[in-house]
Design a protein around this motif. Structure first.
Motif, PDB file in Angstrom:
ATOM      1  N   ASP A   1       0.751  -1.190  -0.112  1.00  0.00           N
ATOM      2  CA  ASP A   1       0.078   0.045  -0.068  1.00  0.00           C
ATOM      3  C   ASP A   1       0.806   1.265   0.029  1.00  0.00           C
ATOM      4  O   ASP A   1       0.304   2.305  -0.346  1.00  0.00           O
ATOM      5  N   SER A   2       2.139   1.047   0.420  1.00  0.00           N
ATOM      6  CA  SER A   2       2.976   2.431   0.284  1.00  0.00           C
ATOM      7  C   SER A   2       4.017   1.932  -0.601  1.00  0.00           C
ATOM      8  O   SER A   2       4.390   3.242  -1.246  1.00  0.00           O
ATOM      9  N   ALA A   3       4.628   1.195  -0.886  1.00  0.00           N
ATOM     10  CA  ALA A   3       5.931   1.040  -1.743  1.00  0.00           C
ATOM     11  C   ALA A   3       5.394   1.526  -3.315  1.00  0.00           C
ATOM     12  O   ALA A   3       4.296   1.222  -3.590  1.00  0.00           O
ATOM     13  N   THR A   4       6.350   2.249  -3.777  1.00  0.00           N
ATOM     14  CA  THR A   4       5.917   2.863  -5.127  1.00  0.00           C
ATOM     15  C   THR A   4       6.731   2.020  -6.605  1.00  0.00           C
ATOM     16  O   THR A   4       7.804   1.561  -5.751  1.00  0.00           O
ATOM     17  N   VAL A   5       6.464   2.198  -7.604  1.00  0.00           N
ATOM     18  CA  VAL A   5       7.042   1.592  -8.694  1.00  0.00           C
ATOM     19  C   VAL A   5       8.515   2.183  -8.702  1.00  0.00           C
ATOM     20  O   VAL A   5       9.346   1.436  -9.033  1.00  0.00           O
ATOM     21  N   GLY A   6       8.526   3.389  -8.551  1.00  0.00           N
ATOM     22  CA  GLY A   6       9.928   3.920  -8.584  1.00  0.00           C
ATOM     23  C   GLY A   6      10.929   3.448  -7.642  1.00  0.00           C
ATOM     24  O   GLY A   6      11.939   2.997  -7.841  1.00  0.00           O
ATOM     25  N   GLY A   7      10.522   3.183  -6.330  1.00  0.00           N
ATOM     26  CA  GLY A   7      11.214   2.704  -5.146  1.00  0.00           C
ATOM     27  C   GLY A   7      11.538   0.982  -5.545  1.00  0.00           C
ATOM     28  O   GLY A   7      12.653   0.631  -5.159  1.00  0.00           O
ATOM     29  N   MET A   8      10.447   0.466  -6.124  1.00  0.00           N
ATOM     30  CA  MET A   8      10.644  -0.913  -6.310  1.00  0.00           C
ATOM     31  C   MET A   8      11.694  -1.159  -7.344  1.00  0.00           C
ATOM     32  O   MET A   8      12.339  -2.156  -7.350  1.00  0.00           O
ATOM     33  N   ILE A   9      11.574  -0.123  -8.417  1.00  0.00           N
ATOM     34  CA  ILE A   9      12.864  -0.219  -9.397  1.00  0.00           C
ATOM     35  C   ILE A   9      14.300  -0.095  -8.865  1.00  0.00           C
ATOM     36  O   ILE A   9      15.077  -0.733  -8.973  1.00  0.00           O
ATOM     37  N   ALA A  10      14.294   0.852  -8.119  1.00  0.00           N
ATOM     38  CA  ALA A  10      15.627   1.412  -7.453  1.00  0.00           C
ATOM     39  C   ALA A  10      16.184   0.377  -6.485  1.00  0.00           C
ATOM     40  O   ALA A  10      17.427   0.135  -6.511  1.00  0.00           O
ATOM     41  N   THR A  11      15.174  -0.400  -5.591  1.00  0.00           N
ATOM     42  CA  THR A  11      15.845  -1.532  -4.863  1.00  0.00           C
ATOM     43  C   THR A  11      15.599  -2.938  -5.403  1.00  0.00           C
ATOM     44  O   THR A  11      15.908  -3.795  -5.144  1.00  0.00           O
ATOM     45  N   ASN A  12      14.913  -2.828  -6.804  1.00  0.00           N
ATOM     46  CA  ASN A  12      14.737  -4.279  -7.530  1.00  0.00           C
ATOM     47  C   ASN A  12      14.224  -5.012  -6.410  1.00  0.00           C
ATOM     48  O   ASN A  12      14.601  -6.161  -5.946  1.00  0.00           O
ATOM     49  N   ALA A  13      12.874  -4.607  -6.138  1.00  0.00           N
ATOM     50  CA  ALA A  13      12.195  -5.466  -5.026  1.00  0.00           C
ATOM     51  C   ALA A  13      11.985  -6.691  -5.570  1.00  0.00           C
ATOM     52  O   ALA A  13      11.763  -7.087  -6.725  1.00  0.00           O
ATOM     53  N   GLY A  14      11.595  -7.683  -4.495  1.00  0.00           N
ATOM     54  CA  GLY A  14      11.604  -8.955  -4.684  1.00  0.00           C
ATOM     55  C   GLY A  14      10.171  -9.488  -4.076  1.00  0.00           C
ATOM     56  O   GLY A  14       9.049  -9.352  -5.004  1.00  0.00           O
TER      57      GLY A  14
END
Lengths: 480, 480
Positions: free
Chosen positions: B159-172
């Protein structure tokens, strides 16, 4: 290609004279300087791209590769990395002329990775394996299969194409819609950069966020940033139960719509391939392919599903449901009931490359379109080609859900780029990509700036300079 | 962290004085300089990482981002990109001190991407959509679902994490074993590099090999190479039929072996999560979780399958077959028969983060091990922690087939890194990665050189210099 000389030139120097350390590094047996021996490495398999190398060098380890790179860097000699030599855009064979590429010397060596053919034990729990750059796709597939797993990439050149070449070109093929491209199979890499630096991370776990992902950067870099020597790749579960159907479709639009709906209904969908009656006719004539239907169809869609249990009932049900609609455009259907029948249907699609080759040396264009514009492209491409090259024949086939079409043009001379240009202009007009899975190589260098934004090109050039400061890696390829 | 000052410092300058153009670029409403308003952007949600920003700036377009970057570059002011501020390694909030990071000025702004929240129409045939950097994961999932598709990434902070942050951290997250990490979802990107260059390719078809893959390079770069403003992402078929089981296992080794075998038997396997009785106890105590079994188990394995038809019979059959072996180590099993029951089982695993947070501010370590060494790690990590920090509690959970464990240490003070070091040393000793999915941030900067080869670090530094020549992007993060 305009501006390139097609007469192979004699090197200014003898390899041993210019690079006296080569034999010491890799052993005399692995420096091939004899023109007759070199010849097979100096021309691609279409016969369209060729040049002359100082020598063909075959290192046997990453350390030898690094030493060769440092030696060449010292002499400003270019290096053309070569795997299975199945590339189609001139990226893996010497160029006719290097001077234009801004390299100090005209000469280059071919660095063949075929001796880097080690295959590690399969890590069955992680579903991963380390493979040398020279391992062929078929060998990797077989190795994975022996451990009850599979490799996610497959395409026709599997017996020759190597892991290193597949990384350099970010190979795609027929299973991309399920497993992604080669880049998405990589969890670690070993490579030598243009300054001789060895990068190496082959033992990392699957999830690993410790800095910039060098495997992904090297994937698709076409040998211009580093020479890949090994990689750790993901494997996927082995799916031994398969079903294949070929559908006669009313047109490309109907084929696209049906494939997209089928993908949602069947997560087991592994391939969705498009071809047409002219290409099918060549496969029938040259390779003994059997026509699936009594009447020619406007378009043919081949679909394959793969699962751990028999997927045929689900495919039959899904196709029955999809074909039921009035607008579905399914005119006829043939289902393969056993392995032999499946192979017979697949030959109709996979035989295209070979069958076209029997007709002559084609111009091979590999483009991708937004899926919604595939139909417009197919409708227009034949006319665009004949307007530029009267009498030329255009055979199209491809991977429908990737928007990826292989356009083969027969008729124009090898150095007549008129039809190629017409195909690429049409691609750009429709918002497509000038290279889906073959890369830019030499063939499309002057097109890159028409497809990519100036900022993207500036970023790429900055990265190239950072990792290959003297521009010795695959000079002339990709960025020109 | 040793060497970092924990007292927030007052900026040397007023933002408006140093960067007088800011308000003109983004509008006065979107330059937040008031300390009370800034405060929420200056500390991460664990409370462990905090600093002071000159201002929080919220651009509304890629062009505004580029103007802000150029303005900051001219003044050598650092930029900390921030998405949903759910990071756990201090990579998205200002540092306590910048001088150490080699930036001319001590100050930085926070650049919040929350206004870049546009979501394009879903391209249903291609299965792709363009999303702004500020779009939350939950919004993207909902948008994809409305079109009958799904997004391949999911995790608790959706609900909080964003697409940009997910890319920056390569979210899993929890679906990596089926769909890969965030990097593998990207087909195009828009971003502003450290020199103000805009890179942009948002309309490309899925297969696109036209040069170095900038989306993959930016993925996992933690805001140090570019500020992502939008991305084109792949979607996957929506699988509405699910089944979840929680198994009581004899140990980690048994859980790993069972999950690996299950993956081969069921391509529909979408999650395989590991947790232990101590973490479960916290979820029960703080969040009302219900124990699945009457007796505590040595290890708990949660598995989920998802398909287009009811996958429960196949899961039941597979588990029955696997549990049958004497060595299988399955001690008990609970199956969820409906949505409510599934959510109740998932809470036991997904509630870990919240439940641990109710106990205090944990040190959160995110590591990955070779899957075959997970058992050894779990056996040893508690002892390693208490040897370094007597009395500390260690709660472990994670994604078993990725080898990814989240290690939460409670007890040591925020700036006492002894237990963190013990966990990371153990990880390296067992051949693991010091960051599986959270990144390096500030927290693990001094660890990077222990994990990565010198050649890899040299290549990363060269890339950083190439794309952010003045080092203004997220100074101090990742490469230090």
């Amino acid at each position: 290609m305009p501006g390139l000389r097609w007469t192979p030139t004699t090197p200014d120097h003898d390899a041993m004279q210019l690079l006296p350390g080569l034999e010491r590094i890799v052993g005399a047996d692995h420096v091939l300087a004899d023109p007759a021996v070199r010849a097979g490495f100096e021309v691609d398999w279409t016969g369209r791209w060729r040049g002359v190398a100082l020598a063909v060098v075959r290192p046997g380890s990453v350390d030898e590769v690094a030493e060769v790179v440092r030696l060449c860097r010292g002499q400003r000699v270019g290096i053309v990395p070569q795997g299975g030599n199945t590339g189609l855009v001139g990226g893996g064979v010497p160029r006719p002329a290097y001077a234009a590429a801004g390299v100090a010397r005209r000469e280059a060596i071919v660095l063949s990775t075929t001796r880097l053919s080690g295959l590690g034990a399969v890590d069955e729990a992680a579903g991963e394996v380390v493979a040398g750059a020279g391992v062929t796709l078929a060998a990797l597939q077989h190795h994975a299969g022996s451990a009850g797993l599979a490799f996610g990439i497959d395409f026709g050149a599997r017996d020759s194409a190597t892991v290193g070449g597949m990384i350099a070109t970010n190979a795609g093929g027929i299973h991309v819609l399920r497993h992604g491209t080669m880049r998405e199979q990589l969890s670690g890499i070993e490579a030598v950069l243009g300054d001789g630096t060895i990068v190496r991370r082959l033992e990392a776990p699957r999830k690993d966020n410790t800095g910039y992902h060098l495997p992904s950067l090297l994937a698709g870099s076409e040998g211009t940033l580093g020479i890949v020597t090994a990689a750790r790749v993901h494997l996927v579960p082995r799916l031994d139960h398969r079903a294949v159907a070929v559908l006669g479709m009313a047109g490309v639009g109907a084929a696209v719509a049906l494939a997209a709906r089928l993908r949602r209904m069947l997560p087991t969908l592994e391939a969705a391939e498009l071809f047409f009656d002219d290409g099918l006719g060549l496969v029938v004539r040259h390779l003994g392919g059997l026509r699936p239907f009594s009447e020619p169809q406007p378009a043919y869609l081949l679909v394959e599903v793969a699962d751990v249990a028999d997927p045929e009932p689900a495919l039959v049900d899904a196709l029955a449901e999809l074909a039921d609609g009035e607008d579905a455009g399914v005119l006829d259907a043939a289902m393969a009931a056993d392995t032999t029948a499946r192979e017979r249907l697949w030959l109709l699609r996979e035989g295209h490359g070979d069958a076209i080759g029997r007709e002559g040396v084609p111009h091979k264009l590999d483009v991708a379109l937004p899926v919604g514009r595939l139909e417009a492209f197919v409708e227009r491409v034949g006319g665009a080609v004949t307007a530029a090259a009267p009498g030329a024949r255009t055979i199209v086939f491809g991977h429908v859900l990737d928007g990826n079409l292989h356009v083969n043009v027969m008729g124009p001379a090898a150095d007549d780029e008129g039809a190629d240009d017409a195909v690429l202009w049409l691609t750009l007009e429709l918002g497509g990509s000038i290279s889906a899975e073959h890369g830019i190589g030499i063939a499309k260098v002057r097109w890159l700036a028409r497809d990519r934004a100036p900022g993207d090109l500036a970023a790429m050039r900055a990265i190239k300079t950072a990792l290959d400061p003297d521009g010795i890696l695959n000079p002339g390829v990709l960025l020109g």
